[in-house]
Design an enzyme around this catalytic site. Sequence first.
Site, PDB file in Angstrom:
ATOM      1  N   CYS A   1      42.976 -20.372  35.317  1.00 37.97           N
ATOM      2  CA  CYS A   1      41.940 -20.024  36.300  1.00 37.97           C
ATOM      3  C   CYS A   1      41.454 -21.270  37.043  1.00 37.97           C
ATOM      4  O   CYS A   1      40.255 -21.443  37.285  1.00 37.97           O
ATOM      5  CB  CYS A   1      40.772 -19.302  35.634  1.00 37.97           C
ATOM      6  N   ALA A   2      42.414 -22.110  37.390  1.00 38.46           N
ATOM      7  CA  ALA A   2      42.111 -23.330  38.146  1.00 38.46           C
ATOM      8  C   ALA A   2      43.303 -23.616  39.056  1.00 38.46           C
ATOM      9  O   ALA A   2      43.892 -24.698  39.019  1.00 38.46           O
ATOM     10  CB  ALA A   2      41.843 -24.500  37.205  1.00 38.46           C
TER      11      ALA A   2
END
Length: 473
Positions: free
Chosen positions: A391-392
Site C-alpha cells: 500500500c505504498a
Amino acid sequence: MTTATVSPAIQNTTSAAISSELAAIAGRPLSAVTGAEIQAPLIQGGHVRYANLDYGASAPALSVVSAYLNEILPFYASVHRGAGYASQISTSVYENARNIVRDFVGGRTDDSVIFTRNTTDSLNLLAGCLPHTDGRPAGDVLYLDIEHHANLLPWQGVPHRSVVAAPTIAGTIEALRAELQQGQVSLLAVTGASNVTGEILPVRTLAALAHEYGARIVVDAAQLAPHRRINISADDVDYLAFSGHKLYAPFGAGVLVGRTDWLDAGAPHLAGGGAVREARLDGVSWATGPARHEGGSPNVLGAATLARATQVIASLDQDRWHAHEAGIRSYLVDGLQKIDGVTVHQIFSDTDPGTGTIGVVNFSVAGYDAGLVAAYLSAEHGVGLRDGRFCAHPLLKRLGLPSGSLRASFGVGSRLEDAQRLLAGLEQLRRTGLGWDYVVDSGRWVPANDTRVYPHWAPTTPGTAGAAPCLDD
C-alpha cells in the site's frame, strides 16, 4: 503426523553466526504473544513452529491482552446509554481507554481521543475536519511520496501538494522547507516510520518546521507506535493516528489523538446515533468532543484491548526493548547482504542503521517474483512474511520495484530463530532452487497440488479466496 522443531528442509543452519551476547539479547521473545507456538504444516510433510515475520501487517495479540479480553468479555454490553450493570462497566472501560491512550502518547490534557476503525479511518476523519475560510480550504495538505496509502489517498480529495523525498533525510527536510516557504499549507502529513523500509523520520524536527510556517502536523504512527515511545506534547505534534492491530491488540480499532478545535468544527465523520445533541426531522445539533465522530455503536472491546496493549508496551524497559529489536534486525540485514542475489532496500542514505530504524526489513531476490518467494518460504520453511507493494505504490516505483518486494517485520514476540529460518530458506533457494511446484491462483502464488491439512474451521484454500493482488499500475 510428526512435529519438528525445524523444517526438515532447513536442518543445515544458516552461515550467519550468533554470538552469546546477541543470543542473550534477542534469542528469546521480549514479551509473550498469543499464537507464538502454533505449528505450520509444511508442503513436504511434517510441521514446524510458525516463524511470524509479518508483524508490520498485523501483530499477534500480547498474551496479557488476550487474558484481559477474556476477563472483560462477559461484561461486554452497549455503552453510554445503558443503565444496566454490564452497560455501566462497559461504558467505564470504554471511556477510561481514552485516558490510557492519551497518557501513552503523551497527549495534552485537552486533546481529543477519538476511536476509529483503524489508522486509515483516523486520517480520513481528519481530512474531513480541515479548516475553511469563507467556505474555501484554508490551505493545502503537504505530504511526501513515500507515504502509505492511508496517509496519501485521504489528502487527494482536498487541496494538496506532494513532495518527492530526497535521497537523504536531511535533503528531504530541506525539500519540505522549500515547499512550506511557498505558503498556503495548513497541514503537513508525514509517516513516523516507513511501513516499507522501517526508516524513522525526525518527527520533532518536522513538527517544528511545520509550525515555523504556520502549518500543523499529523503523524501516521501505525508503524512507529509499536516500536518507539511517542510523546506528542514534547514533540509538539498536533495530530497522531495509529492502530491496535499493529500494536498487539485484536479487533483492528484505531485512534486519532489531537487538538480539538479542528475536530469540533469539522463535519461529523459518521452521522448517526451518539453523534448528536438533538436530532429533528429536518435538522440536527451535533455533539462536540469525541462523540461527534463516533456515531453508532463503538468497538468497545477493540478500544479496551488497544488501551491495555499500550499499557504493556509503555511498561517495557526501553533499553531492553530497543536492543532486542535492533539485535534481530542487524542480524537479519547482515545475513541478507551476504546472500548472493538478495538486495536490501532503503529510502535514505543517511539513515542511522542502529537508531534510525524499526523492526522492518525490505528486500528482493534476483530472478524470483516476490510473491513466489513468499509462497516458497511459507510452504517449505514455515516462514510468514509480506510481499507486494505494501500500500505504498509511489514509493515502490521510486525504489525501482514496481512489481513489489518482500518485507520481514518483527516485534516483542520475535526471536532470532525466526530470522535464522528466513535466512536459511533464502540460502537454500539460491543454492538449489524451489523444492516444489507453484502456480498462480486468484492472483497469488500457491503450491501446486497442496494437500496440507488446515484446522477444521478454516477454508480449504487459505490465502487465495478474495485475494487482492494489487497488480494494476
